[in-house]
Design a protein around this motif. Structure first.
Motif, PDB file in Angstrom:
ATOM      1  N   ARG A   9       3.221  -5.568   0.657  1.00 14.28           N
ATOM      2  CA  ARG A   9       2.504  -6.764   1.105  1.00 14.28           C
ATOM      3  C   ARG A   9       3.303  -7.977   0.642  1.00 14.28           C
ATOM      4  O   ARG A   9       3.514  -8.187  -0.552  1.00 14.28           O
ATOM      5  N   PHE A  10       3.776  -8.750   1.602  1.00 10.82           N
ATOM      6  CA  PHE A  10       4.460 -10.005   1.304  1.00 10.82           C
ATOM      7  C   PHE A  10       3.544 -11.169   1.660  1.00 10.82           C
ATOM      8  O   PHE A  10       2.545 -10.994   2.352  1.00 10.82           O
ATOM      9  N   ASP A  11       3.914 -12.370   1.197  1.00 13.13           N
ATOM     10  CA  ASP A  11       3.288 -13.582   1.721  1.00 13.13           C
ATOM     11  C   ASP A  11       4.355 -14.285   2.554  1.00 13.13           C
ATOM     12  O   ASP A  11       5.020 -15.196   2.107  1.00 13.13           O
ATOM     13  N   HIS A  12       4.520 -13.779   3.770  1.00 19.13           N
ATOM     14  CA  HIS A  12       5.453 -14.381   4.730  1.00 19.13           C
ATOM     15  C   HIS A  12       4.698 -15.290   5.693  1.00 19.13           C
ATOM     16  O   HIS A  12       5.002 -15.333   6.878  1.00 19.13           O
ATOM     17  N   ASN A  13       3.702 -15.966   5.172  1.00 15.43           N
ATOM     18  CA  ASN A  13       2.860 -16.835   5.998  1.00 15.43           C
ATOM     19  C   ASN A  13       3.578 -18.163   6.259  1.00 15.43           C
ATOM     20  O   ASN A  13       3.177 -19.217   5.773  1.00 15.43           O
ATOM     21  N   VAL A  14       4.652 -18.078   7.017  1.00 21.89           N
ATOM     22  CA  VAL A  14       5.486 -19.267   7.250  1.00 21.89           C
ATOM     23  C   VAL A  14       5.632 -19.564   8.746  1.00 21.89           C
ATOM     24  O   VAL A  14       6.443 -20.394   9.134  1.00 21.89           O
ATOM     25  N   THR A  28      -1.817  -9.009   9.143  1.00 19.83           N
ATOM     26  CA  THR A  28      -2.896  -8.249   8.469  1.00 19.83           C
ATOM     27  C   THR A  28      -4.278  -8.795   8.832  1.00 19.83           C
ATOM     28  O   THR A  28      -5.257  -8.048   8.832  1.00 19.83           O
ATOM     29  N   ARG A  29      -4.356 -10.111   9.123  1.00 20.30           N
ATOM     30  CA  ARG A  29      -5.668 -10.695   9.441  1.00 20.30           C
ATOM     31  C   ARG A  29      -6.106 -10.388  10.868  1.00 20.30           C
ATOM     32  O   ARG A  29      -7.186 -10.806  11.279  1.00 20.30           O
ATOM     33  N   TRP A  30      -5.286  -9.659  11.603  1.00 19.10           N
ATOM     34  CA  TRP A  30      -5.707  -9.177  12.928  1.00 19.10           C
ATOM     35  C   TRP A  30      -6.452  -7.843  12.809  1.00 19.10           C
ATOM     36  O   TRP A  30      -7.055  -7.375  13.768  1.00 19.10           O
ATOM     37  N   PHE A  31      -6.402  -7.220  11.635  1.00 19.43           N
ATOM     38  CA  PHE A  31      -7.067  -5.921  11.475  1.00 19.43           C
ATOM     39  C   PHE A  31      -8.523  -6.115  11.064  1.00 19.43           C
ATOM     40  O   PHE A  31      -8.826  -6.930  10.183  1.00 19.43           O
ATOM     41  N   LYS A  32      -9.398  -5.349  11.682  1.00 20.64           N
ATOM     42  CA  LYS A  32     -10.809  -5.410  11.291  1.00 20.64           C
ATOM     43  C   LYS A  32     -10.927  -4.948   9.833  1.00 20.64           C
ATOM     44  O   LYS A  32     -10.401  -3.887   9.480  1.00 20.64           O
ATOM     45  N   LEU A  51      -4.735   2.196   5.915  1.00 17.86           N
ATOM     46  CA  LEU A  51      -3.375   1.713   5.653  1.00 17.86           C
ATOM     47  C   LEU A  51      -2.688   2.632   4.642  1.00 17.86           C
ATOM     48  O   LEU A  51      -1.526   3.020   4.811  1.00 17.86           O
ATOM     49  N   ALA A  52      -3.425   2.963   3.602  1.00 17.18           N
ATOM     50  CA  ALA A  52      -2.852   3.791   2.536  1.00 17.18           C
ATOM     51  C   ALA A  52      -2.434   5.162   3.063  1.00 17.18           C
ATOM     52  O   ALA A  52      -1.452   5.747   2.589  1.00 17.18           O
ATOM     53  N   SER A  53      -3.155   5.648   4.072  1.00 16.82           N
ATOM     54  CA  SER A  53      -2.882   7.013   4.555  1.00 16.82           C
ATOM     55  C   SER A  53      -1.495   7.125   5.195  1.00 16.82           C
ATOM     56  O   SER A  53      -0.982   8.223   5.364  1.00 16.82           O
ATOM     57  N   PHE A  54      -0.887   5.995   5.532  1.00 17.42           N
ATOM     58  CA  PHE A  54       0.435   6.044   6.170  1.00 17.42           C
ATOM     59  C   PHE A  54       1.586   5.933   5.164  1.00 17.42           C
ATOM     60  O   PHE A  54       2.747   6.017   5.540  1.00 17.42           O
ATOM     61  N   ALA A  55       1.257   5.660   3.896  1.00 13.20           N
ATOM     62  CA  ALA A  55       2.320   5.367   2.923  1.00 13.20           C
ATOM     63  C   ALA A  55       2.235   6.259   1.701  1.00 13.20           C
ATOM     64  O   ALA A  55       1.259   6.986   1.500  1.00 13.20           O
ATOM     65  N   ASP A  56       3.314   6.200   0.893  1.00 14.30           N
ATOM     66  CA  ASP A  56       3.334   6.956  -0.369  1.00 14.30           C
ATOM     67  C   ASP A  56       3.110   6.045  -1.573  1.00 14.30           C
ATOM     68  O   ASP A  56       2.540   6.455  -2.576  1.00 14.30           O
ATOM     69  N   VAL A  57       3.631   4.813  -1.476  1.00 16.13           N
ATOM     70  CA  VAL A  57       3.402   3.851  -2.562  1.00 16.13           C
ATOM     71  C   VAL A  57       3.107   2.485  -1.948  1.00 16.13           C
ATOM     72  O   VAL A  57       3.449   2.210  -0.800  1.00 16.13           O
ATOM     73  N   TYR A  58       2.502   1.647  -2.785  1.00 17.63           N
ATOM     74  CA  TYR A  58       2.163   0.280  -2.363  1.00 17.63           C
ATOM     75  C   TYR A  58       2.845  -0.698  -3.316  1.00 17.63           C
ATOM     76  O   TYR A  58       2.859  -0.485  -4.537  1.00 17.63           O
ATOM     77  N   VAL A  59       3.461  -1.733  -2.748  1.00 17.60           N
ATOM     78  CA  VAL A  59       4.088  -2.775  -3.562  1.00 17.60           C
ATOM     79  C   VAL A  59       3.477  -4.117  -3.158  1.00 17.60           C
ATOM     80  O   VAL A  59       3.437  -4.449  -1.970  1.00 17.60           O
ATOM     81  N   HIS A 110      -8.142  -9.329  -0.549  1.00 20.19           N
ATOM     82  CA  HIS A 110      -8.390  -8.739   0.760  1.00 20.19           C
ATOM     83  C   HIS A 110      -7.981  -7.274   0.749  1.00 20.19           C
ATOM     84  O   HIS A 110      -7.429  -6.781  -0.244  1.00 20.19           O
ATOM     85  N   ALA A 111      -8.226  -6.582   1.874  1.00 20.81           N
ATOM     86  CA  ALA A 111      -7.906  -5.147   1.922  1.00 20.81           C
ATOM     87  C   ALA A 111      -6.425  -4.901   1.636  1.00 20.81           C
ATOM     88  O   ALA A 111      -6.070  -3.990   0.890  1.00 20.81           O
ATOM     89  N   SER A 112      -5.555  -5.735   2.199  1.00 20.45           N
ATOM     90  CA  SER A 112      -4.109  -5.478   2.058  1.00 20.45           C
ATOM     91  C   SER A 112      -3.521  -6.004   0.757  1.00 20.45           C
ATOM     92  O   SER A 112      -2.370  -5.715   0.440  1.00 20.45           O
TER      93      SER A 112
END
Ligand code: 3PG
Ligand code: MG
Length: 423
Positions: free
Chosen positions: A20-25, A133-137, A153-161, A171-173
């Protein structure tokens, strides 16, 4: 002692790393300033170095309507510009899964992530970038749909950063997902939290500068900040509201709720109002469309009940006053989360203040907030370029994030950050 669960020692080889980045640019489909993307590239490189497979995500804009719960999907808020930027800059190939939303309730079907991640695993693309991410219910929801999204979201990955310092809201993400995957702080997150330490244990005196367009969102952090700081300089509507309350002025555009909030802030028994540094000269303008019939007033010369038009800046001459200069020159730490006025029309107050701060060569100078930094760059390009390579300066990639941490009382106080503390 609190310590973030850093990613340096994590085994990432062959693992799908959901970051999860903050690429809100992105504004209206184009990138305004790449700083918040560039700051996260070390994390991305580290994942490649360790043999991880990056699946990135960020929010863009505010497509979720808090009142109606509706999510508006528009191309202007898409992550595509970020993907193109990363592809060009790093010479990589990215892929955005083709997810579709149901009406106004956001994306619920995450199945397109599966083939996209398969492409990544098979080396046909170098990274996957999820839709906004804010497009996801569920992303901003406070009910089970938030947990559902985090789980999916977690089900698709092995680790979260989590490397999204600026995305401080739980938020969820940014937060919910931590319950379902091994979770690490990214390199930027780690660096930002370390630097927050300079606000919580500052070299004194600490001069803090905060401005804002509304008092209500700032009152909590301000009440905490004034306890940590030795001096507090206010700007924007916050300062105007303070002046209305203290001197009985009426300023156009300052709502009565803002003035009530200012009164409440000052009345708080824990707040030592003598720490507030008054900037005596303000700039009144006719309207907010362009510079028109503008005047500089000395606050002390205005009688209670005086009606003013819009006050769009503090005058540059404040920062030429000996007492104010001394206050800044003597500072051990200066924290700035603000531009002084409506910079699009009146950049002078901000220019004078940042120019003065730049002369405080011994002080640690911490700047936070996307707009603050963008204005710094735009209105003082020479000083900004030099400051980028000056060790006495630090530029945070978040502004609201810092204020939230201050309100929570700890560099680890933001909920998404506290979730990354080593157990
Ligand atoms: C920002 O740009 O301020 C951050 O990305 C946070 O965005 P938000 O205030 O919409 O949560
Ligand atoms: Mg913001």
């Amino acid at each position: 002692m609190n310590k973030l669960n850093g990613m340096l020692d994590a085994d990432l080889k062959g693992k799908v790393c959901l970051i999860r980045f903050d690429h809100n640019v992105v504004k209206k489909g184009s990138i305004k300033d790449t700083m918040r993307i560039d700051a996260t590239i070390p994390t991305l490189l580290h994942i490649y170095k360790k043999g991880g497979l990056p699946v990135m995500m960020t929010h863009v804009g505010r497509p979720y309507d808090k009142k109606t719960g509706e999510i508006t999907i528009s191309e202007g808020d898409s992550v595509l510009a970020i993907v193109r930027y990363l592809e060009n800059k790093l010479q990589l190939k990215g892929l955005v899964p083709d997810c579709h939303a149901e009406g106004k309730s956001g994306i619920t079907d995450l199945s397109p992530l599966e083939p996209a991640i398969k492409e990544l695993k098979q080396g046909r693309v170098d990274f996957v970038y999820l839709p906004n991410t804010r497009w996801f219910k569920g992303e901003e929801a406070r009910d089970d749909s938030a947990i559902d999204l985090a789980k999916k979201l977690a089900s698709f990955a092995d680790v979260y950063v989590n490397d999204a310092f600026g995305s401080w809201q739980a938020h969820a993400s940014t937060y919910g997902i931590v319950d379902f995957l091994p979770a690490y702080a990214g390199l930027l997150m780690q660096k930002e939290v370390d630097n927050l330490g300079s606000i919580f244990s500052p070299r004194r005196p600490l001069v803090a500068v905060v401005a804002g367009a509304k008092f209500d969102t700032k009152i909590g952090p301000l009440s905490s900040l004034i306890k940590i700081a030795d001096h507090l300089v206010l700007g924007g509507v916050i300062y105007n509201a303070y002046l209305c309350h203290k001197y009985g002025l009426q300023i156009e555009g300052v709502a009565s709720e803002d003035i009530e909030q200012a009164a409440r802030f000052i009345a708080d028994s824990g707040v030592d109002a003598s720490k507030i540094v008054e900037l005596p000269y303000i700039v009144e303008n006719h309207g907010i469309e362009d510079r028109k019939e503008w005047k500089i007033h000395s606050v002390k010369d205005l009688k209670p009940g005086t009606k003013l038009g819009y006050v769009l800046d503090v005058a540059a001459q404040n920062f030429g006053e000996a007492a104010l200069q001394k206050l800044f020159w003597e500072a051990g730490t200066i924290f700035v989360n603000a531009v002084m006025g409506y910079t699009a029309l009146f950049p002078e107050g901000t220019q004078a203040m940042y120019g003065l701060i730049d002369k405080c060569s011994a002080a640690t100078k911490l700047f936070g907030g996307g707009d603050t930094i963008q204005d710094f760059k735009e209105y003082l390009p020479g000083i900004f370029a030099k400051a980028m390579n000056d060790k006495t300066y630090y530029f945070f990639t978040g502004g609201g994030a810092i204020l939230d941490a201050i309100q929570q009382g700890s560099a680890f106080g933001m909920k998404p950050v506290s979730a990354l503390i080593k157990k």
